[in-house]
Motif scaffolding. Structure first.
Motif, PDB file in Angstrom:
ATOM      1  N   THR A 152     -88.475  -3.248 -43.716  1.00 21.15           N
ATOM      2  CA  THR A 152     -89.318  -4.380 -44.075  1.00 21.15           C
ATOM      3  C   THR A 152     -88.536  -5.335 -44.957  1.00 21.15           C
ATOM      4  O   THR A 152     -87.842  -4.909 -45.877  1.00 21.15           O
ATOM      5  N   SER A 160     -92.015  -6.568 -40.907  1.00 20.00           N
ATOM      6  CA  SER A 160     -91.629  -5.179 -40.663  1.00 20.00           C
ATOM      7  C   SER A 160     -91.216  -4.987 -39.217  1.00 20.00           C
ATOM      8  O   SER A 160     -91.920  -5.411 -38.296  1.00 20.00           O
ATOM      9  N   LEU A 220     -91.544   2.804 -38.113  1.00 17.66           N
ATOM     10  CA  LEU A 220     -91.142   1.717 -39.011  1.00 17.66           C
ATOM     11  C   LEU A 220     -89.655   1.834 -39.297  1.00 17.66           C
ATOM     12  O   LEU A 220     -89.172   2.877 -39.725  1.00 17.66           O
TER      13      LEU A 220
END
Length: 121
Positions: free
Chosen positions: A92, A44, A89
């Motif tokens: 991923t 990630s 984030l």
């Protein structure tokens, strides 16, 4: 399996890998975080900044093994809120590792036409 385990150990020692760039906002960083579920490795990409920041990213993951080589590239736009500077984030990539498979990852953060942060695993 041995290489995958070594990768996990090495990544644990390197996390978080932060690569600030010159002229970038204070506390700018990016890193790649690993997690594992059985034979599946999740890589990630994250960016963090103490100030609001918008830009784009590219997360490239290459897997090399007995079956050959595969490459996965994710790209997109992002915006970091302020003032907490919590990691955001970006994306991923998940890969299945068996036998002597190995994996390499590269996260590149752009603001405008400039690369402002890069993390390599």
């Amino acid at each position: 399996r041995v290489i995958a385990m070594r990768l996990v150990v090495a990544a644990t020692l390197l996390l978080p890998q932060i690569a600030p760039a010159m002229g970038a906002p204070e506390r700018l960083g990016c890193f790649i975080r690993l997690s594992r579920e059985g034979q599946v490795m999740h890589l990630s990409g994250y960016v963090e900044s103490a100030r609001p920041l918008s830009g784009s990213y590219q997360l490239s993951v290459a897997k090399l093994g007995a079956a050959g080589m595969s490459r996965n590239i994710q790209r997109g736009a992002f915006h970091t809120p302020a003032p907490d500077g919590a990691p955001v984030l970006l994306g991923t990539v998940s890969v299945r590792l068996v036998g002597d498979d190995s994996v390499q990852a590269n996260l590149t953060i752009h603001s405008g036409d400039s690369v402002i942060c890069q993390a390599v695993l």
